[in-house]
Design a protein around this motif. Structure first.
Motif, PDB file in Angstrom:
ATOM      1  N   PHE A  68      10.397   0.928  -7.112  1.00 31.10           N
ATOM      2  CA  PHE A  68       9.295   1.592  -7.813  1.00 31.10           C
ATOM      3  C   PHE A  68       8.550   2.507  -6.843  1.00 31.10           C
ATOM      4  N   HIS A  69       8.384   2.020  -5.611  1.00 34.81           N
ATOM      5  CA  HIS A  69       7.694   2.786  -4.560  1.00 34.81           C
ATOM      6  C   HIS A  69       8.750   3.386  -3.634  1.00 34.81           C
ATOM      7  N   GLU A  70       8.874   4.688  -3.672  1.00 32.78           N
ATOM      8  CA  GLU A  70       9.869   5.350  -2.838  1.00 32.78           C
ATOM      9  C   GLU A  70       9.282   5.708  -1.482  1.00 32.78           C
ATOM     10  N   ASN A  71      10.143   5.941  -0.526  1.00 34.62           N
ATOM     11  CA  ASN A  71       9.786   6.395   0.813  1.00 34.62           C
ATOM     12  C   ASN A  71       8.937   5.404   1.593  1.00 34.62           C
ATOM     13  N   LEU A  72       9.139   4.106   1.358  1.00 35.29           N
ATOM     14  CA  LEU A  72       8.467   3.100   2.177  1.00 35.29           C
ATOM     15  C   LEU A  72       9.166   3.021   3.524  1.00 35.29           C
ATOM     16  N   GLU A  73       8.409   2.779   4.556  1.00 35.79           N
ATOM     17  CA  GLU A  73       8.998   2.460   5.858  1.00 35.79           C
ATOM     18  C   GLU A  73       9.590   1.058   5.761  1.00 35.79           C
ATOM     19  N   ALA A  74      10.587   0.767   6.558  1.00 34.05           N
ATOM     20  CA  ALA A  74      11.234  -0.538   6.524  1.00 34.05           C
ATOM     21  C   ALA A  74      10.205  -1.653   6.686  1.00 34.05           C
ATOM     22  N   GLY A  75      10.130  -2.517   5.684  1.00 36.82           N
ATOM     23  CA  GLY A  75       9.225  -3.658   5.727  1.00 36.82           C
ATOM     24  C   GLY A  75       7.809  -3.384   5.258  1.00 36.82           C
TER      25      GLY A  75
END
Length: 164
Positions: A68-75
């Motif tokens: 749902f949330h794109e472009n999150l940093e890993a973790g």
């Protein structure tokens, strides 16, 4: 928040209660219990169609994640501004594919748990597109599965083991 677990296939037997318990535990370990999550269990035909549509690969696979949330940093845990944004996304589990690829000494529900862990990590920004990214994802999966094992006694290995 809610966990929606749908079984859209009849190819292999699936008891949803054990999978639900494990996914709820995984959500707690990852600190994302307050987020909605969809887990959709599908057969090879449907998984192949989804894989072809979204990844251009005309083969079934074990897991596909749609964050749902794109472009999150890993973790990275999402920081929603609105109540409707407390959603992680959806994980499609190719349960027929998983069942067919279980080794004789492997428990089907353990492998479903490992595969769901992999899918959850993808929803939280982890990837395995480079060796460095894979290393982060592998370590996170390993940490989560070890924590789960402390509660259940299971000794599960990350799905991303051996990808690089």
């Amino acid at each position: 928040m809610s966990l929606v677990l749908r079984n859209l296939q009849r190819a292999v037997p699936l008891r949803r209660a054990p999978l639900r318990r494990q996914v709820q535990a995984l959500r707690g370990i990852l600190g994302v219990r307050e987020f909605d999550l969809g887990i959709i269990c599908v057969d090879n035909k449907r998984m192949q169609r989804i894989n072809r549509t979204y990844r251009g690969k005309d083969v079934p696979t074990d897991v596909l994640s749609f964050p749902f949330h794109e472009n999150l940093e890993a973790g990275e845990i999402p920081q929603p501004d609105f109540a409707d944004d407390y959603n992680l996304g959806d994980i499609f589990l190719g349960v027929e594919y998983i069942f067919q690829h279980c080794k004789e000494n492997e428990d089907y529900y353990d492998i479903l748990t490992v595969t769901a862990t992999h899918g959850l990590c993808h929803l939280l920004g982890f990837t395995h597109s480079t060796e460095a990214a894979w290393q982060k994802m592998y370590q996170k999966e390993k940490q989560v599965l070890e924590e789960l094992g402390r509660h259940t006694g299971a000794r599960l290995q990350p799905l991303s083991r051996g990808l690089f």
